[in-house]
Design an enzyme around this catalytic site. Sequence first.
Site, mmCIF file in Angstrom:
data_model
loop_
_atom_site.group_PDB
_atom_site.id
_atom_site.type_symbol
_atom_site.label_atom_id
_atom_site.label_comp_id
_atom_site.label_asym_id
_atom_site.label_seq_id
_atom_site.Cartn_x
_atom_site.Cartn_y
_atom_site.Cartn_z
ATOM 1 N N HIS A 94 55.287 29.638 90.288
ATOM 2 C CA HIS A 94 54.178 30.562 90.575
ATOM 3 C C HIS A 94 54.341 31.085 91.993
ATOM 4 O O HIS A 94 54.674 30.335 92.910
ATOM 5 C CB HIS A 94 52.845 29.829 90.428
ATOM 6 N N CYS A 208 52.445 37.152 88.149
ATOM 7 C CA CYS A 208 52.256 36.797 89.561
ATOM 8 C C CYS A 208 53.414 37.276 90.425
ATOM 9 O O CYS A 208 53.205 37.751 91.551
ATOM 10 C CB CYS A 208 52.051 35.291 89.704
#
Length: 328
Positions: A94, A208
Amino acid sequence: MQLVEAVIFLAVLLSSVFCMEGFLQKWPVPYKRFDSRPKSDPYCQAKYTFCPTGYSDGSIPLMKNEDVIEVFRLQAPVWEFKYGDLLGHFKIMHDAIGFRSSLSDKNYTAEWYELFQLGNCTFPHLRPDMVEPFWCNQGAACFYEGIDDEHWKSNGTLVPIATLSGSMFNQMAKWMKEDNDTGIYYETWTVQASLERNSSVWFDSYDCSKFVLRTYQKLWELGATFNRKIQTNYTRIFLYSGEPVYLGNGSSIFGPHGNKSLATDIQNFYLPFRPHQPFKQLLLSILEMYGKIVLEKTFYLFYNFEYWFLPIKYPYIRITYEEIPLPA
Protein backbone atom coordinates in the site's frame (compact mmCIF):
# COMPACT_ATOMS: atom_id res chain seq x y z
CA MET A 1 -24.45 -20.48 -23.08
CA GLN A 2 -24.79 -20.64 -26.88
CA LEU A 3 -26.88 -17.47 -26.87
CA VAL A 4 -24.24 -15.66 -24.79
CA GLU A 5 -21.52 -16.75 -27.24
CA ALA A 6 -23.68 -15.49 -30.12
CA VAL A 7 -24.12 -12.11 -28.39
CA ILE A 8 -20.37 -11.82 -27.86
CA PHE A 9 -19.69 -12.78 -31.49
CA LEU A 10 -22.19 -10.16 -32.68
CA ALA A 11 -20.58 -7.54 -30.44
CA VAL A 12 -17.16 -8.34 -31.91
CA LEU A 13 -18.59 -8.12 -35.44
CA LEU A 14 -20.26 -4.76 -34.75
CA SER A 15 -17.11 -3.38 -33.15
CA SER A 16 -15.18 -4.36 -36.27
CA VAL A 17 -17.72 -2.54 -38.44
CA PHE A 18 -17.51 0.58 -36.26
CA CYS A 19 -13.71 0.50 -36.48
CA MET A 20 -13.88 0.37 -40.28
CA GLU A 21 -16.23 3.35 -40.27
CA GLY A 22 -13.91 5.40 -38.08
CA PHE A 23 -15.46 4.78 -34.64
CA LEU A 24 -12.24 3.32 -33.28
CA GLN A 25 -12.30 2.16 -29.65
CA LYS A 26 -9.73 3.99 -27.58
CA TRP A 27 -7.40 1.82 -25.50
CA PRO A 28 -6.93 1.88 -22.61
CA VAL A 29 -10.54 2.83 -21.93
CA PRO A 30 -10.43 6.28 -20.25
CA TYR A 31 -11.37 6.25 -16.58
CA LYS A 32 -14.72 8.02 -16.24
CA ARG A 33 -14.89 11.05 -13.95
CA PHE A 34 -18.00 12.52 -12.33
CA ASP A 35 -19.23 15.97 -11.40
CA SER A 36 -19.47 15.08 -7.72
CA ARG A 37 -19.19 12.17 -5.33
CA PRO A 38 -22.51 10.38 -4.57
CA LYS A 39 -23.52 9.36 -1.06
CA SER A 40 -22.76 5.74 -0.29
CA ASP A 41 -25.62 3.27 0.03
CA PRO A 42 -26.36 2.17 3.65
CA TYR A 43 -26.12 -1.45 2.44
CA CYS A 44 -22.37 -0.95 1.98
CA GLN A 45 -20.63 -1.42 5.30
CA ALA A 46 -16.87 -1.33 5.91
CA LYS A 47 -15.19 -3.66 8.38
CA TYR A 48 -12.85 -0.82 9.27
CA THR A 49 -13.88 2.82 9.33
CA PHE A 50 -12.60 4.84 6.38
CA CYS A 51 -10.18 7.64 7.36
CA PRO A 52 -11.04 7.57 11.09
CA THR A 53 -8.74 10.48 12.07
CA GLY A 54 -9.03 12.52 8.86
CA TYR A 55 -10.71 15.87 8.36
CA SER A 56 -14.46 15.21 8.17
CA ASP A 57 -15.07 17.73 5.38
CA GLY A 58 -12.18 16.44 3.29
CA SER A 59 -10.29 19.71 3.66
CA ILE A 60 -6.51 20.09 3.77
CA PRO A 61 -4.94 22.79 5.97
CA LEU A 62 -3.35 25.78 4.25
CA MET A 63 0.40 26.31 4.56
CA LYS A 64 2.20 29.66 4.59
CA ASN A 65 3.63 30.48 1.16
CA GLU A 66 7.17 30.76 2.51
CA ASP A 67 7.01 27.37 4.27
CA VAL A 68 9.29 24.57 3.09
CA ILE A 69 7.47 21.23 2.90
CA GLU A 70 9.33 17.94 2.91
CA VAL A 71 7.65 15.11 1.00
CA PHE A 72 8.01 11.46 2.05
CA ARG A 73 7.45 8.23 0.16
CA LEU A 74 5.37 5.92 2.36
CA GLN A 75 4.86 2.24 1.61
CA ALA A 76 3.89 -0.75 3.76
CA PRO A 77 2.43 -4.25 3.21
CA VAL A 78 -1.34 -4.23 2.76
CA TRP A 79 -3.05 -4.77 6.13
CA GLU A 80 0.32 -4.38 7.89
CA PHE A 81 -1.54 -3.26 11.03
CA LYS A 82 -3.11 -6.74 11.25
CA TYR A 83 -0.76 -9.19 9.51
CA GLY A 84 2.62 -7.46 9.82
CA ASP A 85 4.91 -8.14 6.84
CA LEU A 86 2.96 -11.23 5.61
CA LEU A 87 1.62 -9.65 2.40
CA GLY A 88 4.93 -7.87 1.93
CA HIS A 89 6.49 -11.26 1.09
CA PHE A 90 4.16 -11.34 -1.93
CA LYS A 91 4.96 -7.68 -2.75
CA ILE A 92 1.35 -6.62 -2.12
CA MET A 93 2.02 -3.09 -0.92
CA HIS A 94 0.00 0.00 0.00
CA ASP A 95 1.30 3.45 -0.96
CA ALA A 96 0.83 6.87 0.59
CA ILE A 97 2.53 10.28 0.81
CA GLY A 98 3.83 12.09 3.87
CA PHE A 99 4.40 15.83 4.34
CA ARG A 100 6.28 17.80 7.00
CA SER A 101 6.04 21.56 7.50
CA SER A 102 9.34 23.20 8.49
CA LEU A 103 7.54 26.17 10.08
CA SER A 104 5.06 24.27 12.26
CA ASP A 105 7.02 20.99 12.44
CA LYS A 106 3.69 19.18 11.89
CA ASN A 107 3.45 15.99 9.86
CA TYR A 108 0.60 14.93 7.57
CA THR A 109 -0.36 11.82 5.61
CA ALA A 110 -2.32 11.57 2.35
CA GLU A 111 -3.50 8.22 1.03
CA TRP A 112 -6.20 6.92 -1.29
CA TYR A 113 -8.01 3.66 -0.60
CA GLU A 114 -11.32 1.80 -0.70
CA LEU A 115 -14.25 3.00 1.41
CA PHE A 116 -15.55 -0.58 1.83
CA GLN A 117 -12.37 -2.67 1.55
CA LEU A 118 -10.80 -4.26 -1.52
CA GLY A 119 -13.15 -7.24 -1.99
CA ASN A 120 -16.23 -5.02 -2.24
CA CYS A 121 -14.53 -2.82 -4.84
CA THR A 122 -13.41 -5.78 -6.95
CA PHE A 123 -16.54 -7.95 -6.94
CA PRO A 124 -20.26 -7.24 -6.42
CA HIS A 125 -22.87 -8.46 -3.98
CA LEU A 126 -25.58 -10.70 -5.45
CA ARG A 127 -28.59 -9.59 -3.46
CA PRO A 128 -31.73 -11.77 -3.49
CA ASP A 129 -33.92 -8.67 -3.84
CA MET A 130 -32.09 -7.41 -6.95
CA VAL A 131 -31.53 -8.86 -10.41
CA GLU A 132 -28.50 -6.69 -11.17
CA PRO A 133 -25.24 -7.23 -9.23
CA PHE A 134 -24.87 -4.59 -6.52
CA TRP A 135 -21.51 -2.81 -6.28
CA CYS A 136 -20.10 -1.22 -3.11
CA ASN A 137 -17.29 0.42 -5.00
CA GLN A 138 -15.94 3.77 -3.92
CA GLY A 139 -12.39 4.90 -3.30
CA ALA A 140 -11.33 8.24 -1.87
CA ALA A 141 -8.42 10.27 -0.55
CA CYS A 142 -7.83 10.49 3.18
CA PHE A 143 -5.76 13.38 4.57
CA TYR A 144 -4.92 13.49 8.26
CA GLU A 145 -2.43 14.98 10.67
CA GLY A 146 0.58 12.89 11.68
CA ILE A 147 2.71 10.14 10.18
CA ASP A 148 2.63 6.75 11.90
CA ASP A 149 6.39 6.14 11.82
CA GLU A 150 6.16 2.64 13.29
CA HIS A 151 3.59 1.52 10.71
CA TRP A 152 5.59 2.69 7.70
CA LYS A 153 9.11 1.96 8.98
CA SER A 154 8.69 -1.46 10.63
CA ASN A 155 7.96 -3.44 7.45
CA GLY A 156 7.93 -0.80 4.74
CA THR A 157 9.38 2.52 3.63
CA LEU A 158 9.49 6.05 5.01
CA VAL A 159 12.01 8.11 3.05
CA PRO A 160 12.20 11.80 1.99
CA ILE A 161 11.96 12.23 -1.77
CA ALA A 162 11.19 15.89 -2.51
CA THR A 163 10.77 19.45 -1.22
CA LEU A 164 8.27 22.12 -2.18
CA SER A 165 7.09 25.52 -1.02
CA GLY A 166 3.96 26.18 1.01
CA SER A 167 2.47 27.86 -2.06
CA MET A 168 3.01 24.70 -4.14
CA PHE A 169 1.46 22.61 -1.37
CA ASN A 170 -1.67 24.79 -1.33
CA GLN A 171 -2.04 24.44 -5.10
CA MET A 172 -1.62 20.68 -4.76
CA ALA A 173 -4.29 20.61 -2.02
CA LYS A 174 -6.79 22.32 -4.34
CA TRP A 175 -6.00 19.83 -7.11
CA MET A 176 -6.24 16.89 -4.69
CA LYS A 177 -9.77 17.89 -3.63
CA GLU A 178 -10.90 18.20 -7.27
CA ASP A 179 -9.28 14.86 -8.11
CA ASN A 180 -11.01 13.25 -5.13
CA ASP A 181 -14.44 14.69 -5.90
CA THR A 182 -14.43 13.51 -9.53
CA GLY A 183 -12.59 10.16 -9.33
CA ILE A 184 -14.99 8.17 -7.21
CA TYR A 185 -14.47 4.47 -7.80
CA TYR A 186 -11.63 2.01 -7.24
CA GLU A 187 -10.33 -0.22 -10.03
CA THR A 188 -8.20 -3.20 -9.01
CA TRP A 189 -7.12 -4.61 -12.35
CA THR A 190 -4.72 -3.57 -15.07
CA VAL A 191 -5.90 -5.53 -18.12
CA GLN A 192 -3.18 -6.10 -20.71
CA ALA A 193 -2.77 -8.12 -23.90
CA SER A 194 0.41 -9.98 -22.92
CA LEU A 195 3.52 -10.02 -20.75
CA GLU A 196 5.45 -7.96 -23.29
CA ARG A 197 6.25 -4.50 -22.00
CA ASN A 198 4.76 -2.63 -24.97
CA SER A 199 1.66 -4.81 -25.38
CA SER A 200 -1.76 -3.17 -25.51
CA VAL A 201 -3.27 -2.04 -22.21
CA TRP A 202 -7.06 -2.43 -22.39
CA PHE A 203 -7.91 -1.05 -18.91
CA ASP A 204 -5.75 0.68 -16.34
CA SER A 205 -6.06 0.36 -12.58
CA TYR A 206 -7.17 3.21 -10.31
CA ASP A 207 -5.85 2.51 -6.83
CA CYS A 208 -3.57 3.80 -4.06
CA SER A 209 -0.42 3.66 -6.18
CA LYS A 210 -2.05 5.57 -9.03
CA PHE A 211 -3.08 8.28 -6.55
CA VAL A 212 0.53 8.59 -5.41
CA LEU A 213 1.80 8.70 -9.02
CA ARG A 214 -0.78 11.36 -9.98
CA THR A 215 0.20 13.45 -6.96
CA TYR A 216 3.93 13.16 -7.69
CA GLN A 217 3.27 14.23 -11.27
CA LYS A 218 1.23 17.24 -10.12
CA LEU A 219 3.93 18.26 -7.64
CA TRP A 220 6.53 18.05 -10.39
CA GLU A 221 4.36 20.22 -12.67
CA LEU A 222 4.11 22.75 -9.83
CA GLY A 223 7.90 22.87 -9.52
CA ALA A 224 8.79 20.35 -6.80
CA THR A 225 12.31 18.90 -6.88
CA PHE A 226 12.54 15.11 -6.59
CA ASN A 227 15.50 12.95 -5.58
CA ARG A 228 15.54 10.53 -8.50
CA LYS A 229 18.29 8.41 -6.95
CA ILE A 230 15.58 6.75 -4.84
CA GLN A 231 14.07 3.68 -6.48
CA THR A 232 10.27 3.58 -6.36
CA ASN A 233 8.40 0.31 -7.00
CA TYR A 234 4.64 -0.28 -6.98
CA THR A 235 2.33 -3.29 -6.79
CA ARG A 236 0.22 -3.96 -9.88
CA ILE A 237 -2.35 -6.72 -10.38
CA PHE A 238 -2.71 -7.80 -14.01
CA LEU A 239 -5.32 -9.69 -15.97
CA TYR A 240 -4.21 -10.90 -19.42
CA SER A 241 -6.81 -10.87 -22.15
CA GLY A 242 -7.45 -10.71 -25.86
CA GLU A 243 -9.25 -7.60 -27.09
CA PRO A 244 -12.23 -6.96 -24.74
CA VAL A 245 -15.81 -6.91 -25.95
CA TYR A 246 -18.23 -4.25 -24.74
CA LEU A 247 -21.49 -5.79 -23.43
CA GLY A 248 -23.53 -2.85 -22.10
CA ASN A 249 -24.51 -1.19 -18.85
CA GLY A 250 -26.66 -2.53 -16.02
CA SER A 251 -30.04 -1.53 -17.45
CA SER A 252 -29.30 -2.77 -20.98
CA ILE A 253 -28.28 -6.21 -19.64
CA PHE A 254 -30.35 -6.68 -16.48
CA GLY A 255 -33.31 -4.37 -17.20
CA PRO A 256 -36.79 -5.48 -18.31
CA HIS A 257 -35.70 -5.44 -21.97
CA GLY A 258 -32.21 -6.77 -21.27
CA ASN A 259 -30.47 -9.97 -22.25
CA LYS A 260 -31.57 -12.57 -19.69
CA SER A 261 -29.11 -15.23 -20.82
CA LEU A 262 -26.15 -12.85 -20.62
CA ALA A 263 -27.41 -11.52 -17.27
CA THR A 264 -27.52 -15.06 -15.86
CA ASP A 265 -24.04 -15.81 -17.17
CA ILE A 266 -22.62 -12.68 -15.48
CA GLN A 267 -24.37 -13.52 -12.20
CA ASN A 268 -23.05 -17.08 -12.32
CA PHE A 269 -19.54 -15.78 -12.96
CA TYR A 270 -19.60 -13.52 -9.90
CA LEU A 271 -21.25 -16.08 -7.59
CA PRO A 272 -17.99 -17.79 -6.42
CA PHE A 273 -16.48 -14.38 -5.59
CA ARG A 274 -19.23 -13.41 -3.14
CA PRO A 275 -18.11 -12.22 0.31
CA HIS A 276 -18.57 -13.84 3.74
CA GLN A 277 -18.52 -17.51 2.67
CA PRO A 278 -18.01 -20.36 5.17
CA PHE A 279 -14.58 -21.99 4.85
CA LYS A 280 -15.78 -25.20 3.13
CA GLN A 281 -17.86 -23.21 0.66
CA LEU A 282 -14.90 -20.92 0.01
CA LEU A 283 -12.72 -23.89 -1.02
CA LEU A 284 -15.37 -24.99 -3.51
CA SER A 285 -15.69 -21.42 -4.77
CA ILE A 286 -11.93 -21.22 -5.38
CA LEU A 287 -12.21 -24.30 -7.61
CA GLU A 288 -15.08 -22.60 -9.46
CA MET A 289 -13.01 -19.43 -9.91
CA TYR A 290 -10.18 -21.52 -11.36
CA GLY A 291 -12.57 -23.22 -13.76
CA LYS A 292 -14.11 -20.00 -15.04
CA ILE A 293 -10.86 -18.03 -15.45
CA VAL A 294 -8.28 -20.68 -16.40
CA LEU A 295 -10.34 -23.45 -18.02
CA GLU A 296 -13.17 -21.43 -19.58
CA LYS A 297 -10.86 -18.39 -20.11
CA THR A 298 -13.68 -16.04 -19.13
CA PHE A 299 -13.81 -12.86 -17.09
CA TYR A 300 -16.53 -10.23 -16.83
CA LEU A 301 -15.10 -6.82 -15.97
CA PHE A 302 -17.16 -3.95 -14.54
CA TYR A 303 -15.48 -0.68 -15.56
CA ASN A 304 -16.97 2.82 -15.78
CA PHE A 305 -20.23 1.23 -14.56
CA GLU A 306 -20.36 -0.89 -17.71
CA TYR A 307 -19.71 -4.56 -18.41
CA TRP A 308 -17.01 -5.99 -20.66
CA PHE A 309 -16.21 -9.55 -21.67
CA LEU A 310 -12.50 -10.46 -21.38
CA PRO A 311 -11.26 -13.50 -23.35
CA ILE A 312 -8.68 -14.41 -20.71
CA LYS A 313 -5.38 -15.97 -21.77
CA TYR A 314 -2.15 -17.23 -20.20
CA PRO A 315 -0.73 -16.30 -17.68
CA TYR A 316 -4.28 -15.20 -16.67
CA ILE A 317 -3.51 -13.26 -13.44
CA ARG A 318 -0.20 -11.90 -12.20
CA ILE A 319 1.02 -9.65 -9.38
CA THR A 320 4.11 -7.58 -10.11
CA TYR A 321 6.24 -5.13 -8.15
CA GLU A 322 7.49 -2.76 -10.86
CA GLU A 323 9.76 0.24 -10.76
CA ILE A 324 8.19 3.52 -11.90
CA PRO A 325 10.77 6.31 -11.51
CA LEU A 326 10.03 9.64 -9.82
CA PRO A 327 9.12 12.49 -12.19
CA ALA A 328 11.86 14.45 -13.95
